[in-house]
Design a protein around this motif. Structure first.
Motif, PDB file in Angstrom:
ATOM      1  N   ALA A 240       0.486  -1.240  -0.126  1.00  0.00           N
ATOM      2  CA  ALA A 240      -0.194   0.117   0.108  1.00  0.00           C
ATOM      3  C   ALA A 240       0.946   1.398  -0.298  1.00  0.00           C
TER       4      ALA A 240
ATOM      5  N   ARG B 214       2.048   1.920  -3.645  1.00  0.00           N
ATOM      6  CA  ARG B 214       1.066   2.164  -4.540  1.00  0.00           C
ATOM      7  C   ARG B 214       1.022   3.624  -3.888  1.00  0.00           C
TER       8      ARG B 214
ATOM      9  N   LEU C   3      -1.893  -3.282  -8.708  1.00  0.00           N
ATOM     10  CA  LEU C   3      -1.763  -1.519  -7.367  1.00  0.00           C
ATOM     11  C   LEU C   3      -1.481  -0.803  -8.132  1.00  0.00           C
TER      12      LEU C   3
ATOM     13  N   ASP D  54      -3.698   0.520 -11.365  1.00  0.00           N
ATOM     14  CA  ASP D  54      -5.423   1.225 -10.477  1.00  0.00           C
ATOM     15  C   ASP D  54      -5.111   2.750 -10.167  1.00  0.00           C
TER      16      ASP D  54
END
Length: 215
Positions: free
Chosen positions: A96, A99, A144, A147
């Protein structure tokens, strides 16, 4: 008449990998409408941050921009896939963080491109042909980052070429991470389709939130 400029990395600047065959830029030129031009400003090995330097060399008569970048940044983050973790939550937290960092870098770059005020399209990062079993991990992690690319494009109303759908066969790759002549042909077809469609201002164009694939 249009003058399309290719920005980014070796997805476009792939001449070194096609054994003397036509690179993506040459194949784009062959597929554009009569009277159009295409200029390569993408640089093999470039990171997201390198696109801004490519903009400094933008032809004065450029009319359309297509950007394909982020794959080399993803390679720089690849070591996280080998790192140990005490829990799934810890591993996901690391992904995360990557990302979010990638997304900030990409959005900053894209806004710099859009400051030029030209019709612009962007590309996702394709899935690559890294051998299994590592490929499964890479493809999952790339979701990820892709996205963030798709969100950045759609939030700005930009057409998107989803290279995961375009380069979907082994023969589309000259090596695990570079497009072959065949892959370049498919990429060029998708880009040329944008030039006369979503980027052109013709009916069906005008910057809709378009996802393009060509086979």
């Amino acid at each position: 008449m249009g003058h399309l400029v290719l920005l980014g990395d070796s997805v476009f600047d792939n001449a070194a990998y096609v054994g003397g065959g036509p690179d993506v830029a040459a194949q784009v030129r062959d597929r554009l409408p009569s009277g159009w031009r295409a200029t390569l400003r993408a640089v093999d090995g470039s990171l997201i941050g390198g696109v801004e330097r490519q903009l400094d060399r933008l032809p004065a008569d450029a009319t359309h921009l297509v950007v394909s970048t982020g794959g080399n940044d993803a390679l720089g983050y690849a070591s996280v896939l080998e790192a140990g973790a005490r829990s799934v939550a810890e591993a996901v937290e690391r992904l995360a963080t990557i990302r979010e960092r990638f997304g900030r870098d990409y959005e900053t770059m894209l806004d710099r491109v859009l400051e030029r005020g030209l019709p612009t399209a962007v590309c996702t990062i394709y899935d690559t042909r890294i051998p299994e079993p590592r490929r499964r991990l890479v493809v999952a992690a790339l979701c990820l980052l892709n996205d963030r690319i798709t969100r950045a494009a759609f939030a700005r109303g930009l057409p998107l070429v989803d290279l995961r759908l375009v380069c979907d066969r082994d023969e589309d790759y000259a090596n695990p991470i570079e497009p072959s002549v065949r892959g370049g042909e498919k990429i060029a077809a998708a880009i040329a389709g944008l030039a006369v469609g979503p980027m052109s201002g013709e009916p069906g164009g005008g910057g809709e939130r378009s996802v393009v694939a060509a086979r």
